[in-house]
Design an enzyme around this catalytic site. Sequence first.
Site, PDB file in Angstrom:
ATOM      1  CG  ASN A  46     127.678  -0.206 -39.642  1.00  0.00           C
ATOM      2  OD1 ASN A  46     126.686  -0.544 -40.281  1.00  0.00           O
ATOM      3  ND2 ASN A  46     128.906  -0.581 -39.976  1.00  0.00           N
ATOM      4  CD  GLU A  87     132.942   1.167 -41.650  1.00  0.00           C
ATOM      5  OE1 GLU A  87     132.901   0.011 -41.226  1.00  0.00           O
ATOM      6  OE2 GLU A  87     133.516   1.475 -42.722  1.00  0.00           O
ATOM      7  CB  CYS A  94     127.844   0.457 -33.117  1.00  0.00           C
ATOM      8  SG  CYS A  94     129.583   0.045 -32.864  1.00  0.00           S
ATOM      9  CD  GLU A 120     124.727  -2.867 -32.161  1.00  0.00           C
ATOM     10  OE1 GLU A 120     125.076  -4.057 -32.140  1.00  0.00           O
ATOM     11  OE2 GLU A 120     125.366  -1.982 -32.777  1.00  0.00           O
ATOM     12  CB  CYS A 124     131.042  -3.745 -29.940  1.00  0.00           C
ATOM     13  SG  CYS A 124     130.521  -2.027 -29.708  1.00  0.00           S
TER      14      CYS A 124
END
Length: 130
Positions: A41, A43, A52, A54, A87
Amino acid sequence: MMDPLLKAALDAREHAYAPFSNFKVGAALEDLNGRIHTGCNVENASYGLTLCAERVAVFKAISEGVGVRKFRRIAVSADAPKLTPPCGACRQILWEFCGDIEVTLVNPRGETAVWKMKDLFPEPFDVEFL
């Protein structure tokens, strides 16, 4: 001996840039040729631009020439009291680009859980049905 995919996800987590949440996540995506593509991830101060792990792994693999739905499985690592599944946004991306792959959750303590995407995302939005 640990599965190389799980180790790659745990290692990728160490590269995460998470100064705001301090919630580091790593992902490792295995394609049908056995190659592993990692992501972490990343940010951003505006939060909405955060990516993210993934999605980073999927987009990285696609950008390296792996075809859509040419993946076998993904491992996602996070250090939380409970194993942390992808998510909702990541579930949509995983379904669209990877299909019904195996999803393994892992944490630094070696705890794991295995799911199929269809179980994590039972009624996906799929352009093939439009």
